[in-house]
Design a protein around this motif. Structure first.
Motif, mmCIF file in Angstrom:
data_model
loop_
_atom_site.group_PDB
_atom_site.id
_atom_site.type_symbol
_atom_site.label_atom_id
_atom_site.label_comp_id
_atom_site.label_asym_id
_atom_site.label_seq_id
_atom_site.Cartn_x
_atom_site.Cartn_y
_atom_site.Cartn_z
ATOM 1 N N PHE A 132 0.851 -1.190 0.000
ATOM 2 C CA PHE A 132 0.000 0.000 0.000
ATOM 3 C C PHE A 132 0.886 1.238 0.000
ATOM 4 O O PHE A 132 2.008 1.230 0.519
ATOM 5 C CB PHE A 132 -0.903 0.023 1.231
ATOM 6 C CG PHE A 132 -1.843 -1.143 1.328
ATOM 7 C CD1 PHE A 132 -3.161 -1.014 0.931
ATOM 8 C CD2 PHE A 132 -1.412 -2.375 1.818
ATOM 9 C CE1 PHE A 132 -4.044 -2.089 1.018
ATOM 10 C CE2 PHE A 132 -2.280 -3.454 1.903
ATOM 11 C CZ PHE A 132 -3.594 -3.308 1.502
ATOM 12 N N HIS A 151 0.571 5.636 0.655
ATOM 13 C CA HIS A 151 -0.295 6.710 1.135
ATOM 14 C C HIS A 151 -0.297 7.830 0.100
ATOM 15 O O HIS A 151 0.710 8.506 -0.116
ATOM 16 C CB HIS A 151 0.215 7.234 2.480
ATOM 17 C CG HIS A 151 -0.827 7.961 3.269
ATOM 18 N ND1 HIS A 151 -1.124 9.291 3.064
ATOM 19 C CD2 HIS A 151 -1.669 7.537 4.244
ATOM 20 C CE1 HIS A 151 -2.080 9.660 3.888
ATOM 21 N NE2 HIS A 151 -2.432 8.621 4.623
ATOM 22 N N GLY A 192 -4.029 11.576 0.924
ATOM 23 C CA GLY A 192 -4.601 11.544 2.254
ATOM 24 C C GLY A 192 -5.140 10.200 2.695
ATOM 25 O O GLY A 192 -5.783 10.119 3.749
ATOM 26 N N GLN A 193 -4.880 9.138 1.911
ATOM 27 C CA GLN A 193 -5.388 7.832 2.306
ATOM 28 C C GLN A 193 -4.450 6.730 1.811
ATOM 29 O O GLN A 193 -3.632 6.940 0.908
ATOM 30 C CB GLN A 193 -6.790 7.601 1.736
ATOM 31 C CG GLN A 193 -6.839 7.609 0.218
ATOM 32 C CD GLN A 193 -8.243 7.433 -0.320
ATOM 33 O OE1 GLN A 193 -9.120 6.948 0.365
ATOM 34 N NE2 GLN A 193 -8.466 7.834 -1.564
ATOM 35 N N TRP A 194 -4.582 5.548 2.438
ATOM 36 C CA TRP A 194 -3.827 4.385 1.998
ATOM 37 C C TRP A 194 -4.535 3.736 0.811
ATOM 38 O O TRP A 194 -5.747 3.499 0.851
ATOM 39 C CB TRP A 194 -3.707 3.362 3.116
ATOM 40 C CG TRP A 194 -2.778 3.789 4.219
ATOM 41 C CD1 TRP A 194 -3.121 4.305 5.428
ATOM 42 C CD2 TRP A 194 -1.351 3.725 4.189
ATOM 43 N NE1 TRP A 194 -1.998 4.567 6.181
ATOM 44 C CE2 TRP A 194 -0.889 4.223 5.437
ATOM 45 C CE3 TRP A 194 -0.412 3.298 3.253
ATOM 46 C CZ2 TRP A 194 0.456 4.305 5.763
ATOM 47 C CZ3 TRP A 194 0.935 3.381 3.569
ATOM 48 C CH2 TRP A 194 1.358 3.874 4.805
ATOM 49 N N GLU A 224 2.387 2.870 11.258
ATOM 50 C CA GLU A 224 2.482 4.325 11.410
ATOM 51 C C GLU A 224 3.893 4.815 11.666
ATOM 52 O O GLU A 224 4.185 6.007 11.524
ATOM 53 C CB GLU A 224 1.569 4.786 12.546
ATOM 54 C CG GLU A 224 1.963 4.267 13.920
ATOM 55 C CD GLU A 224 1.362 2.913 14.260
ATOM 56 O OE1 GLU A 224 1.413 2.526 15.439
ATOM 57 O OE2 GLU A 224 0.849 2.238 13.330
ATOM 58 N N ALA A 268 6.251 6.116 2.867
ATOM 59 C CA ALA A 268 4.797 6.060 2.709
ATOM 60 C C ALA A 268 4.314 4.714 2.208
ATOM 61 O O ALA A 268 3.242 4.628 1.606
ATOM 62 C CB ALA A 268 4.339 7.166 1.762
ATOM 63 N N ARG A 306 6.993 13.059 6.845
ATOM 64 C CA ARG A 306 5.621 13.275 7.302
ATOM 65 C C ARG A 306 5.252 14.719 7.001
ATOM 66 O O ARG A 306 6.074 15.629 7.173
ATOM 67 C CB ARG A 306 5.482 13.015 8.812
ATOM 68 C CG ARG A 306 5.798 11.576 9.233
ATOM 69 C CD ARG A 306 4.751 10.614 8.693
ATOM 70 N NE ARG A 306 4.933 9.253 9.181
ATOM 71 C CZ ARG A 306 5.646 8.313 8.547
ATOM 72 N NH1 ARG A 306 6.286 8.614 7.415
ATOM 73 N NH2 ARG A 306 5.722 7.086 9.032
ATOM 74 N N ASN A 311 0.782 12.921 7.873
ATOM 75 C CA ASN A 311 0.605 11.913 6.826
ATOM 76 C C ASN A 311 1.950 11.517 6.218
ATOM 77 O O ASN A 311 2.833 12.365 6.046
ATOM 78 C CB ASN A 311 -0.301 12.451 5.712
ATOM 79 C CG ASN A 311 -1.713 12.685 6.185
ATOM 80 O OD1 ASN A 311 -2.292 11.854 6.883
ATOM 81 N ND2 ASN A 311 -2.282 13.831 5.818
ATOM 82 N N PRO A 312 2.108 10.245 5.855
ATOM 83 C CA PRO A 312 3.381 9.792 5.285
ATOM 84 C C PRO A 312 3.678 10.424 3.931
ATOM 85 O O PRO A 312 2.771 10.680 3.128
ATOM 86 C CB PRO A 312 3.195 8.276 5.147
ATOM 87 C CG PRO A 312 2.092 7.924 6.100
ATOM 88 C CD PRO A 312 1.185 9.120 6.100
#
Length: 415
Positions: A10, A12, A15-17, A109, A114, A242, A247-248
């Motif tokens: 996955f 990032h 803003g989302q995986w 996390e 990312a 980050r 966020n990554p």
């Protein structure tokens, strides 16, 4: 008999995986290789990026790793190095982790960059249970004081008390050989580096002061600080992988650009050549000049631990891959006046590692700098460095008893 394990990969983005591909790692005793394939839906995304621009360019084919980089560079960049592998080996006792476990047993996390890994698309990125006894290690939420206590016990080979065992995963998620762990301080994400007990060379304060000196020389560096926790120093460096919301951000090392895991190989010129291929045209000249300055600064401060994992690149939406802020810039104590100074990376023509300013100047055109411009950059950095290092080190609390050794490390080669 070969051991084969697979996981979804996955990344990032936005803003989302999102799932980007499928990784398989095959381990046969000491032989390791991997395959990777991007998902078709990922390839259809307008914001899809190659997670490894050298070994894994966007495309539908099945990629197979090579011996020089058996896990692929970008995948390897998310895995722990010496310190983290030591902690995970402790967590796995009496079993021995394989490369798949080193990569996938970590908290999502906390890892670098990312990328994340998971068993299913529905669950998303999550640590994959390696089947070790007492996994995941339980314990209290650790503050910096607890982490220092855990580091000391680990260094002494002692068992951790139950409340500290969580550190075996928390402290293993980052690269590098020195004790460190991710932490949150004043609402922002940092990497905490821990000095050893009773060390004569105050690594925490020296590394912090060196970054501040680099900033004075015009080098892009992250925010950093030192904290006194009990009677021990802790060095904090703000995470540049980050964003402001935590966020990554995608990250790759220079090892990934060179497609090798061999830390004893490579040169600044080879990395510069790859930068020309993978950094967007509007930014590449600025980044090449910055990279030349870092080479010169490493010569000035005798940072001989400048290997290919200690230079990195981050991906910024709309801008592409860019040179990351400088990190792991630590002077090395002098080995004596008769010992030649060398960096780990090649500096001059034909890959020479001789750490002299003349050697650096000899390759300035590789960085887009005419010889006269390269000489001007070197002279400016030299003047700022030599005229300001004592003031900077005093300001940031480096013990004066370290100064004679620092001075030898800094200026012997300029006499």
């Amino acid at each position: 008999m070969a051991n084969e394990n697979s996981a979804y990969v996955f990344i990032h983005l936005g803003g989302q995986w999102v799932p980007c591909g499928y990784l398989t790692i095959i381990e046969d005793r000491r032989e390791v290789h991997a395959t990777f394939q991007y998902g078709k839906r990922y390839l259809q995304r307008r914001d899809a990026i190659a997670i490894d621009p050298v070994q894994l360019p966007l495309g539908e084919n099945l990629f197979r790793s090579r011996p020089a980089s058996p896990l692929f560079g970008a995948i390897r960049d998310t895995a722990p190095d010496g310190w983290g592998r030591h902690l995970l080996a402790r967590a796995a006792e009496p079993q021995s982790p394989g490369e798949f476990q080193y990569l996938t047993a970590l908290p999502v996390e906390d890892r670098t960059g990312a990328l994340g890994f998971g068993r299913s698309l529905e669950e998303g990125p999550a640590p994959i249970n390696p089947g070790w006894p007492n996994y995941p290690p339980q314990g209290a939420t650790l503050d910096l004081g607890d982490m220092i206590a855990a580091v000391d016990r680990i260094d002494k080979g002692e068992n951790l008390p139950p409340r500290h065992r969580r550190f075996l995963l928390r402290g293993s998620s980052l690269g590098g050989a020195q004790p460190k762990a991710p932490t949150v301080h004043q609402g922002r994400r940092w990497i905490a580096k821990f000095g050893r007990e009773r060390e004569a060379w105050n690594t925490c304060r020296i590394e912090h002061a060196t970054l501040r000196l680099a900033a004075r020389c015009g080098i892009d560096v992250p925010n950093s600080k030192t904290l006194m926790v009990g009677n021990r120093d802790v060095f904090l460096i703000e995470r540049f992988d980050r964003d402001s919301a935590g966020n990554p951000i995608p990250f790759i090392s220079a090892a990934t650009l060179l497609a090798t895991d061999d830390l004893a190989t490579g040169s600044y010129q080879e990395i510069a050549a790859q930068m020309r291929k993978h950094i967007a045209a509007p930014a590449v000249q600025d980044d090449l000049r910055q990279f030349f300055m870092r080479m010169v600064f490493n010569i000035l401060c005798n940072n001989a631990d400048d290997h290919i994992r200690n230079h990195g690149f981050i991906y910024l939406p709309g801008l592409g891959w860019r040179l990351s802020p400088a990190y792991d810039v630590v002077p090395q104590p002098d080995m004596g006046p008769k010992m030649p100074r060398n960096l780990t990376l090649g500096v001059g023509k034909d890959g020479s590692r001789l750490a002299t300013l003349e050697n650096a100047l000899s390759v300035s055109p590789v960085f887009g700098l005419a010889t006269a411009d390269g000489r001007q950059v070197i002279e400016r950095l030299k003047e700022v460095f030599l005229s300001g290092w004592e003031e900077v080190y005093l300001r940031w609390g480096v013990p004066e008893e370290n100064f004679p050794f620092i001075k030898e490390a800094f200026v012997n080669h300029l006499r």
